[in-house]
Design an enzyme around this catalytic site. Structure first.
Site, PDB file in Angstrom:
ATOM      1  N   HIS A  52      -5.446 -10.661   8.907  1.00 18.35           N
ATOM      2  CA  HIS A  52      -5.478  -9.418   9.743  1.00 18.35           C
ATOM      3  C   HIS A  52      -6.425  -9.217  10.929  1.00 18.35           C
ATOM      4  O   HIS A  52      -7.776  -9.064  10.527  1.00 18.35           O
ATOM      5  CB  HIS A  52      -5.766  -8.283   8.773  1.00 18.35           C
ATOM      6  CG  HIS A  52      -5.183  -6.762   9.076  1.00 18.35           C
ATOM      7  ND1 HIS A  52      -5.197  -5.734   8.446  1.00 18.35           N
ATOM      8  CD2 HIS A  52      -4.245  -6.611  10.131  1.00 18.35           C
ATOM      9  CE1 HIS A  52      -4.564  -4.624   8.848  1.00 18.35           C
ATOM     10  NE2 HIS A  52      -4.105  -5.316  10.052  1.00 18.35           N
TER      11      HIS A  52
ATOM     12  N   TYR B 138      -5.150  -0.061   5.423  1.00 13.36           N
ATOM     13  CA  TYR B 138      -4.262   1.050   5.536  1.00 13.36           C
ATOM     14  C   TYR B 138      -4.705   2.250   4.599  1.00 13.36           C
ATOM     15  O   TYR B 138      -4.598   2.284   3.394  1.00 13.36           O
ATOM     16  CB  TYR B 138      -2.738   0.948   5.331  1.00 13.36           C
ATOM     17  CG  TYR B 138      -2.322  -0.096   6.379  1.00 13.36           C
ATOM     18  CD1 TYR B 138      -3.068  -0.462   7.645  1.00 13.36           C
ATOM     19  CD2 TYR B 138      -1.378  -0.934   6.076  1.00 13.36           C
ATOM     20  CE1 TYR B 138      -2.618  -1.353   8.486  1.00 13.36           C
ATOM     21  CE2 TYR B 138      -0.547  -1.811   7.149  1.00 13.36           C
ATOM     22  CZ  TYR B 138      -1.449  -1.888   8.237  1.00 13.36           C
ATOM     23  OH  TYR B 138      -1.001  -2.861   8.935  1.00 13.36           O
TER      24      TYR B 138
END
Length: 323
Positions: free
Chosen positions: A139, A54
């Site tokens: 992830h 992010y």
């Protein structure tokens, strides 16, 4: 607060997803990011999720700064592994191709090896300014399943056994591989984004029943399918792209039902996710204090049973109760 799996890690029913704090699509200032976390905290949120992906680490830096003055034992933080951040050579341009309005100072390198997992976590702790995180997810291992299961998962299991992290799992935008994690490993929790919502219930087929059977917790992300269920209209976003016209029409019909029962579609969307017995927490992304406050208000709003009855009677939800 709810425990994750059989661990002592506790999460609130509503969690804050920190991707928007990292300039997801549009810029957010440091002050706005700090105010967003503060507003969530004031309304009882104690679970915060982030990732190196992010904003090329910006989310972790901003989240760590916003939580710095709170006692560490009062909140739960999850981050993710699988993408190492390497300096870009040469640096230049921006990261908008990956969805973040930040300078492209680094590049993401996929790495689900044991060494990669440890290096990623160490870098995350430095950015967060913390000595530990509570939850670590693999992830998006979609295209890296072999390495994730053979090397990444055992590395997380070792970190858990050493007491470095409290709970381990995987976070993905699909249900199928998460079901494999639930059935074939000893994960404590999985983060399923966008696959158990008012518009997409594919996680209800196998993932959620398997999680209940195995005692694995589920965290739901993407409750609004990246925008459409928050504000249904032509041009709205669905799963990070423009929503198809038929889904916009379906969401508008759902909104009309919610309006008739005196609640917002946002409240119904959050309540739907939270109601399943497998679900420990629902993550919502917010980029301002006002959005964080609204999410907390909607999450706390009771949704009448008659609304679900009408959605099922009109075919907007499957006739059977999710199991």
């Amino acid at each position: 607060m709810t425990g994750l799996g059989r661990t002592g890690v506790q999460v609130t029913g509503l969690g804050l997803g920190a991707a928007p704090l990292a300039n997801l699509f549009t810029e957010v200032t440091d002050e706005q990011a700090n105010a967003t976390v503060a507003a969530a905290w004031e309304r009882g949120v104690r679970y915060f999720d982030t990732a190196p992906h992010y904003g090329l680490g910006l989310s972790e830096r901003r989240l760590g700064a916003a939580l710095r003055d709170h006692p560490r034992d009062r909140y739960t933080v999850s981050t993710k592994v699988g993408r190492l951040l390497e300096p870009a050579d040469p640096p230049g341009g921006d990261d908008l191709a990956n969805g973040f309005a930040v300078p492209a100072t680094h590049r993401r390198v996929w790495d689900f090896s044991a060494d990669g997992v440890r290096r990623s976590l160490e870098a995350s702790l430095e950015r967060l300014g913390l000595d530990h995180v509570d939850v670590v997810y693999l992830h998006d291992p979609d295209d890296h399943a072999e390495q994730a299961f053979r090397e990444g998962y055992p590395a997380l299991e070792k970190l858990r056994s050493e007491g470095v992290v409290g709970a381990i799992g995987a976070g993905m935008n699909q249900a199928e591989m998460l079901t494999r994690f639930v059935r074939d490993t000893d994960v404590d929790v999985v983060l399923c984004a966008g696959r158990y919502t008012l518009l997409d219930q594919r996680a209800a087929a196998e993932l959620l029943p398997a999680a209940v059977e195995r005692g694995v917790s589920v965290v739901i992300g993407g409750a609004f399918n990246s925008g459409l269920l928050a504000d249904p209209r032509p041009g709205a976003t669905f799963n990070y792209g423009q929503a198809p016209a038929e889904l916009v029409e379906k969401a508008l019909r759902m909104k009309a039902v919610a309006d008739r029962h005196g609640v917002t579609l946002r409240a119904a969307a959050l309540a739907f996710c939270a109601a399943h017995p497998a679900v420990a927490s629902v993550l919502v992304g917010a980029r301002s204090a006002a959005e964080a406050a609204d999410c907390a208000e909607q999450f706390a709003t009771p949704v009448p049973a008659a609304l679900w009855d009408e959605l099922r009677a009109t075919g907007l939800l499957p006739a059977q109760e999710p199991s």
